[in-house]
Design an enzyme around this catalytic site. Structure first.
Site, mmCIF file in Angstrom:
data_model
loop_
_atom_site.group_PDB
_atom_site.id
_atom_site.type_symbol
_atom_site.label_atom_id
_atom_site.label_comp_id
_atom_site.label_asym_id
_atom_site.label_seq_id
_atom_site.Cartn_x
_atom_site.Cartn_y
_atom_site.Cartn_z
ATOM 1 N N GLY A 119 0.664 -1.266 0.260
ATOM 2 C CA GLY A 119 0.084 -0.200 -0.177
ATOM 3 C C GLY A 119 0.936 1.226 -0.042
ATOM 4 O O GLY A 119 1.863 1.158 0.073
ATOM 5 N N GLY A 134 0.321 -5.102 0.923
ATOM 6 C CA GLY A 134 -0.886 -5.082 0.550
ATOM 7 C C GLY A 134 -1.071 -6.176 -0.916
ATOM 8 O O GLY A 134 -2.229 -6.618 -1.278
ATOM 9 N N GLU A 185 6.805 -5.259 7.795
ATOM 10 C CA GLU A 185 6.020 -4.054 8.387
ATOM 11 C C GLU A 185 6.727 -3.656 9.891
ATOM 12 O O GLU A 185 6.684 -2.624 10.248
ATOM 13 C CB GLU A 185 4.609 -4.371 8.512
ATOM 14 C CG GLU A 185 3.748 -4.469 7.564
ATOM 15 C CD GLU A 185 3.723 -5.835 6.718
ATOM 16 O OE1 GLU A 185 3.346 -5.769 5.274
ATOM 17 O OE2 GLU A 185 4.632 -6.604 6.962
ATOM 18 N N ASP A 227 0.013 -7.003 8.223
ATOM 19 C CA ASP A 227 -1.612 -6.915 8.184
ATOM 20 C C ASP A 227 -2.074 -7.570 7.127
ATOM 21 O O ASP A 227 -1.498 -8.664 6.851
ATOM 22 C CB ASP A 227 -1.901 -5.318 8.415
ATOM 23 C CG ASP A 227 -1.640 -4.601 6.981
ATOM 24 O OD1 ASP A 227 -0.714 -5.021 6.533
ATOM 25 O OD2 ASP A 227 -2.362 -3.854 6.679
#
Length: 391
Positions: free
Chosen positions: A109, A155, A178, A186
């Site tokens: 993302g 993402g 991350e 996530d």
């Protein structure tokens, strides 16, 4: 006279110019903001769309078309992807998703934009709609084939790993990095990471270790492995298959054993030993008892990432092992919203690694011992009912 082609192209404001394959079978139907008629013989054209959502009579395809940004996704792109997935689930026999170019499927993302925005409705909407898309993919009613050719992180993992079929190539580079930017793995990381063999998922989630090529298949993240040179032929076979029941056979036909063995095989025993400890502190203590170069390298990596992110990730994966995908995504949405707040490390991590690039993040708290249970509990605390992720 040849049939015209119509293309569905969602223009999101990021100009990229790449020649893209269209579905060239007879009866191909593609719609666009404006309809463009093209001879069937000319099956490529320049496009400035960031998401190309195409369809033939009974097949669907999504092409992430932002190669200059390594196909990183933003909110508008997520919305277009979700809309086309919902449409095709009811009317098509299969769905293929891929990225433009040879470098990336999707590098993640646009985290810089999220950090710049802070805890706004739009930044929260990005996570909410991204996770809703991940949940849709995880329960997709028709065969979903992700061609993860190139960089696949963050993402991009969420757009692929929850689908039924994931095809890695010699160019695939997978990671969930991350913790290095003060975030957490996530897009359903709390669901798929704990379900990998042994303690591999915890290791990948905490360290952000990168898997390349065949390793992505051996780790269980990809279901198939195909040489990148054969991907166009694989896509053609899938788009021309008469029945979705033929998909497993087609994928198996193009699947090949990676040339190199699993690179982590020599250290899997160490991974399972050290990363089975009951806390992040105990993992570090276990690694310190190991005099190998590999163990020293892991200690070095873990000493540089956010202490808070390490503890959040460890708890997240521990909880996720017992939850459904939907439950994991609901938990992760709470975490994501909290990471947009100033007291989280996310903004500082993005600054240090992606904006100023000084590689010297000032984590707060700066040590594991300073990350209190109260601070940790705050990340996982339930949101007000009106703000919770609804799946």
């Amino acid at each position: 006279m040849q049939n015209p082609i119509q293309r569905l192209a969602y223009t999101l404001g990021h100009r990229t110019y790449t020649r893209l394959p269209l579905l060239c079978a007879a009866g191909a139907r593609l719609t666009e903001i404006t309809t463009i008629n093209m001879p069937m013989a000319n099956c490529t054209r320049l496009s400035s769309s960031s998401v190309l959502a195409t369809e033939s009579s009974n097949k669907g395809m999504i092409i992430i078309n932002r190669p200059k940004a390594l196909n990183a996704i933003n909110l508008e792109m997520v919305r277009k992807i979700y809309k086309h997935l919902k449409k095709c689930e009811k009317s098509k026999s299969l769905m293929i998703i891929k990225g433009t170019g040879e470098k990336a499927f999707c590098a993640g993302g646009d985290v810089r934009a999220l950090v710049d925005a802070g805890p706004t409705d739009e930044s929260k909407s990005f996570f909410r709609e991204e996770y809703t898309t991940n949940a849709l993919i995880g329960n997709y009613k028709i065969p979903y084939i992700a061609i993860i050719d190139g960089i696949t992180m963050g993402g991009g993992v969420g757009l692929s790993v929850h689908g039924k079929y994931r095809v890695a190539t010699d160019r695939t580079l997978f990671a969930m990095p991350e913790t290095a930017i003060g975030l957490f793995p996530d897009v359903g990381g709390s669901y798929f990471l704990p379900r990998l063999q042994g303690k591999l998922g915890i290791y990948l989630g905490l360290t952000g270790h990168r898997l390349r090529g065949g390793d992505v298949y051996y780790a269980g993240i990809a279901t198939h492995y195909c040489e990148s040179s054969k991907i166009p032929e694989l896509e053609t076979a899938l788009l021309n298959c008469p029945d979705a029941d033929d998909v497993p056979e087609i994928l198996e036909k193009f699947h090949s054993k990676p040339e190199k063995p699993f690179s982590l095989t020599p250290v899997l025993e160490q991974i399972n030993k050290h990363f089975s400890a009951g806390s992040v502190e105990e993992i570090l203590e276990s690694l310190r008892t190991d005099d190998s170069d590999w163990a020293k390298k892991q200690l070095e990596i873990l000493s540089k990432v956010s202490p808070t992110s390490l503890k959040v990730t460890f708890r997240q994966l521990e909880l996720g092992a017992q939850l459904s995908l939907a439950q994991c995504l609901i938990m992760e949405y709470r975490l994501a919203v909290r990471h947009l707040e100033p007291r989280a490390d996310f903004k500082e991590g993005v600054r240090a690694l992606l904006i100023d690039k000084d590689q010297k993040p000032k984590w707060q708290p700066s040590t594991l011992s300073e990350v209190t249970e109260e601070h940790l509990d705050w990340f996982f605390k339930k949101l007000p009912d009106t703000e919770e992720l609804k799946l």
